[in-house]
Design a protein around this motif. Sequence first.
Motif, PDB file in Angstrom:
ATOM      1  N   ASP A  17      46.731  24.438 -14.776  1.00  0.00           N
ATOM      2  CA  ASP A  17      46.729  23.166 -14.384  1.00  0.00           C
ATOM      3  C   ASP A  17      45.539  22.711 -13.827  1.00  0.00           C
ATOM      4  O   ASP A  17      45.109  23.653 -13.411  1.00  0.00           O
ATOM      5  CB  ASP A  17      48.032  22.844 -13.312  1.00  0.00           C
ATOM      6  N   PRO A  18      45.140  21.518 -13.770  1.00  0.00           N
ATOM      7  CA  PRO A  18      43.825  21.203 -13.011  1.00  0.00           C
ATOM      8  C   PRO A  18      43.674  21.484 -11.726  1.00  0.00           C
ATOM      9  O   PRO A  18      42.386  21.656 -11.167  1.00  0.00           O
ATOM     10  CB  PRO A  18      43.546  19.534 -13.456  1.00  0.00           C
ATOM     11  N   SER A  19      44.659  21.672 -10.911  1.00  0.00           N
ATOM     12  CA  SER A  19      44.652  21.870  -9.450  1.00  0.00           C
ATOM     13  C   SER A  19      44.711  23.291  -9.168  1.00  0.00           C
ATOM     14  O   SER A  19      44.610  23.733  -7.904  1.00  0.00           O
ATOM     15  CB  SER A  19      45.854  21.125  -8.912  1.00  0.00           C
ATOM     16  N   VAL A  20      44.573  24.311 -10.222  1.00  0.00           N
ATOM     17  CA  VAL A  20      44.698  25.691  -9.861  1.00  0.00           C
ATOM     18  C   VAL A  20      43.113  26.000  -9.444  1.00  0.00           C
ATOM     19  O   VAL A  20      42.289  25.410  -9.855  1.00  0.00           O
ATOM     20  CB  VAL A  20      45.136  26.540 -11.250  1.00  0.00           C
ATOM     21  N   THR A  21      43.112  27.127  -8.384  1.00  0.00           N
ATOM     22  CA  THR A  21      42.034  27.691  -8.215  1.00  0.00           C
ATOM     23  C   THR A  21      42.282  29.439  -8.408  1.00  0.00           C
ATOM     24  O   THR A  21      43.296  30.064  -8.219  1.00  0.00           O
ATOM     25  CB  THR A  21      41.942  27.564  -6.577  1.00  0.00           C
ATOM     26  N   VAL A  22      41.218  29.599  -9.049  1.00  0.00           N
ATOM     27  CA  VAL A  22      40.949  31.094  -9.324  1.00  0.00           C
ATOM     28  C   VAL A  22      39.892  31.848  -8.706  1.00  0.00           C
ATOM     29  O   VAL A  22      38.605  31.528  -8.593  1.00  0.00           O
ATOM     30  CB  VAL A  22      40.853  31.171 -10.958  1.00  0.00           C
ATOM     31  N   GLY A  23      40.167  33.174  -8.139  1.00  0.00           N
ATOM     32  CA  GLY A  23      39.170  33.631  -7.098  1.00  0.00           C
ATOM     33  C   GLY A  23      38.339  34.458  -7.957  1.00  0.00           C
ATOM     34  O   GLY A  23      38.444  34.715  -9.039  1.00  0.00           O
ATOM     35  N   ARG A  37      48.811  23.406  -8.285  1.00  0.00           N
ATOM     36  CA  ARG A  37      48.577  23.867  -6.802  1.00  0.00           C
ATOM     37  C   ARG A  37      48.799  25.283  -6.684  1.00  0.00           C
ATOM     38  O   ARG A  37      49.166  25.831  -5.422  1.00  0.00           O
ATOM     39  CB  ARG A  37      49.495  23.074  -5.950  1.00  0.00           C
ATOM     40  N   THR A  38      48.699  26.219  -7.752  1.00  0.00           N
ATOM     41  CA  THR A  38      48.710  27.370  -7.711  1.00  0.00           C
ATOM     42  C   THR A  38      47.403  28.273  -7.111  1.00  0.00           C
ATOM     43  O   THR A  38      46.469  27.744  -7.784  1.00  0.00           O
ATOM     44  CB  THR A  38      49.701  28.223  -8.832  1.00  0.00           C
ATOM     45  N   SER A  39      47.444  29.191  -6.204  1.00  0.00           N
ATOM     46  CA  SER A  39      45.993  29.976  -6.100  1.00  0.00           C
ATOM     47  C   SER A  39      46.172  31.252  -6.714  1.00  0.00           C
ATOM     48  O   SER A  39      47.145  32.048  -6.122  1.00  0.00           O
ATOM     49  CB  SER A  39      45.721  29.585  -4.543  1.00  0.00           C
ATOM     50  N   VAL A  40      45.350  31.851  -7.306  1.00  0.00           N
ATOM     51  CA  VAL A  40      45.039  33.182  -7.483  1.00  0.00           C
ATOM     52  C   VAL A  40      43.790  33.660  -6.922  1.00  0.00           C
ATOM     53  O   VAL A  40      42.695  33.394  -6.962  1.00  0.00           O
ATOM     54  CB  VAL A  40      44.897  33.231  -9.167  1.00  0.00           C
ATOM     55  N   GLY A  41      44.183  34.851  -6.261  1.00  0.00           N
ATOM     56  CA  GLY A  41      43.391  35.538  -5.220  1.00  0.00           C
ATOM     57  C   GLY A  41      42.272  36.343  -5.981  1.00  0.00           C
ATOM     58  O   GLY A  41      42.479  36.659  -7.240  1.00  0.00           O
ATOM     59  N   ALA A  42      41.503  36.914  -5.273  1.00  0.00           N
ATOM     60  CA  ALA A  42      40.373  37.854  -5.780  1.00  0.00           C
ATOM     61  C   ALA A  42      40.907  39.104  -6.663  1.00  0.00           C
ATOM     62  O   ALA A  42      41.888  39.444  -5.951  1.00  0.00           O
ATOM     63  CB  ALA A  42      39.428  38.175  -4.769  1.00  0.00           C
ATOM     64  N   HIS A  43      40.348  39.504  -7.654  1.00  0.00           N
ATOM     65  CA  HIS A  43      40.777  40.837  -8.450  1.00  0.00           C
ATOM     66  C   HIS A  43      42.060  40.792  -8.825  1.00  0.00           C
ATOM     67  O   HIS A  43      42.646  41.734  -9.201  1.00  0.00           O
ATOM     68  CB  HIS A  43      40.618  41.843  -7.406  1.00  0.00           C
ATOM     69  N   ASN A  56      52.406  28.080  -6.022  1.00  0.00           N
ATOM     70  CA  ASN A  56      52.366  29.625  -5.924  1.00  0.00           C
ATOM     71  C   ASN A  56      51.204  29.878  -5.078  1.00  0.00           C
ATOM     72  O   ASN A  56      50.040  29.451  -5.204  1.00  0.00           O
ATOM     73  CB  ASN A  56      52.746  30.379  -6.888  1.00  0.00           C
ATOM     74  N   ARG A  57      51.247  31.174  -4.377  1.00  0.00           N
ATOM     75  CA  ARG A  57      50.026  31.767  -3.995  1.00  0.00           C
ATOM     76  C   ARG A  57      49.974  33.375  -4.287  1.00  0.00           C
ATOM     77  O   ARG A  57      50.852  33.962  -3.948  1.00  0.00           O
ATOM     78  CB  ARG A  57      49.426  31.611  -2.509  1.00  0.00           C
ATOM     79  N   ILE A  58      49.069  33.828  -5.001  1.00  0.00           N
ATOM     80  CA  ILE A  58      49.090  35.076  -5.604  1.00  0.00           C
ATOM     81  C   ILE A  58      47.842  35.820  -4.761  1.00  0.00           C
ATOM     82  O   ILE A  58      46.702  35.200  -5.004  1.00  0.00           O
ATOM     83  CB  ILE A  58      48.730  35.099  -6.982  1.00  0.00           C
ATOM     84  N   PHE A  59      48.118  36.701  -4.130  1.00  0.00           N
ATOM     85  CA  PHE A  59      47.208  37.430  -3.317  1.00  0.00           C
ATOM     86  C   PHE A  59      46.425  38.478  -3.932  1.00  0.00           C
ATOM     87  O   PHE A  59      46.614  38.882  -5.055  1.00  0.00           O
ATOM     88  CB  PHE A  59      47.752  38.078  -2.019  1.00  0.00           C
ATOM     89  N   GLN A  60      45.342  38.911  -3.467  1.00  0.00           N
ATOM     90  CA  GLN A  60      44.118  39.803  -3.902  1.00  0.00           C
ATOM     91  C   GLN A  60      44.807  41.273  -4.554  1.00  0.00           C
ATOM     92  O   GLN A  60      45.754  41.536  -3.942  1.00  0.00           O
ATOM     93  CB  GLN A  60      43.139  40.056  -2.937  1.00  0.00           C
ATOM     94  N   PHE A  61      44.384  41.328  -5.807  1.00  0.00           N
ATOM     95  CA  PHE A  61      44.706  42.562  -6.386  1.00  0.00           C
ATOM     96  C   PHE A  61      45.926  42.654  -6.980  1.00  0.00           C
ATOM     97  O   PHE A  61      46.507  43.742  -7.383  1.00  0.00           O
ATOM     98  CB  PHE A  61      44.430  43.718  -5.560  1.00  0.00           C
ATOM     99  N   ALA A  62      46.878  41.722  -7.035  1.00  0.00           N
ATOM    100  CA  ALA A  62      48.142  41.666  -7.625  1.00  0.00           C
ATOM    101  C   ALA A  62      47.933  41.775  -9.039  1.00  0.00           C
ATOM    102  O   ALA A  62      46.825  41.217  -9.835  1.00  0.00           O
ATOM    103  CB  ALA A  62      48.699  40.160  -7.401  1.00  0.00           C
ATOM    104  N   SER A  63      48.826  42.326  -9.823  1.00  0.00           N
ATOM    105  CA  SER A  63      48.930  42.513 -11.250  1.00  0.00           C
ATOM    106  C   SER A  63      50.139  41.956 -11.898  1.00  0.00           C
ATOM    107  O   SER A  63      51.016  42.521 -11.596  1.00  0.00           O
ATOM    108  CB  SER A  63      48.725  43.881 -11.816  1.00  0.00           C
ATOM    109  N   GLY A  85      56.541  27.821  -4.675  1.00  0.00           N
ATOM    110  CA  GLY A  85      56.143  28.230  -3.533  1.00  0.00           C
ATOM    111  C   GLY A  85      56.543  29.798  -3.374  1.00  0.00           C
ATOM    112  O   GLY A  85      57.077  30.176  -2.394  1.00  0.00           O
ATOM    113  N   VAL A  86      56.369  30.756  -4.276  1.00  0.00           N
ATOM    114  CA  VAL A  86      56.328  31.860  -4.150  1.00  0.00           C
ATOM    115  C   VAL A  86      55.100  32.490  -3.796  1.00  0.00           C
ATOM    116  O   VAL A  86      54.113  32.266  -4.303  1.00  0.00           O
ATOM    117  CB  VAL A  86      56.953  32.823  -5.476  1.00  0.00           C
ATOM    118  N   PHE A  87      54.808  33.588  -2.899  1.00  0.00           N
ATOM    119  CA  PHE A  87      53.900  34.316  -2.667  1.00  0.00           C
ATOM    120  C   PHE A  87      54.065  35.745  -2.888  1.00  0.00           C
ATOM    121  O   PHE A  87      54.688  36.258  -2.235  1.00  0.00           O
ATOM    122  CB  PHE A  87      53.839  34.130  -0.995  1.00  0.00           C
ATOM    123  N   LEU A  88      53.061  36.074  -3.767  1.00  0.00           N
ATOM    124  CA  LEU A  88      52.922  37.464  -4.350  1.00  0.00           C
ATOM    125  C   LEU A  88      51.973  38.423  -3.606  1.00  0.00           C
ATOM    126  O   LEU A  88      50.710  37.623  -3.548  1.00  0.00           O
ATOM    127  CB  LEU A  88      52.793  37.347  -5.654  1.00  0.00           C
TER     128      LEU A  88
END
Length: 88
Positions: A17-23, A37-43, A56-63, A85-88
């Motif tokens: 989606d255009p509002s996604v951010t990728v770390g 509005r989903t955020s993909v963290g570093a690594h 959703n918010r996906i925290f760093q180092f998730a696979s 609204g899931v936080f992983l």
Amino acid sequence: MTTIHPTAIVDPAAQLDPSVTVGPYAVIGPHVRIGARTSVGAHCVIEGHTTIGADNRIFQFASLGAEPQDKKYAGDFPAVVSVRGVFL
């Protein structure tokens, strides 16, 4: 507009989606769909036939979407489908 860190690797076939951010240093495969509005963290690594919903918010180092480390795994296509609204 989708914000993708310069060190991230996003397959051109992935649907973001255009509002996604990728770390930084994240890797997103070709069969991945990521909602608004989903955020993909570093690594993070997201692969396989994986769909992630909105807010959703996906925290760093998730696979996500990779084959599990379970010896009983039969080779089916893994898929992750999340609701809002899931936080992983």
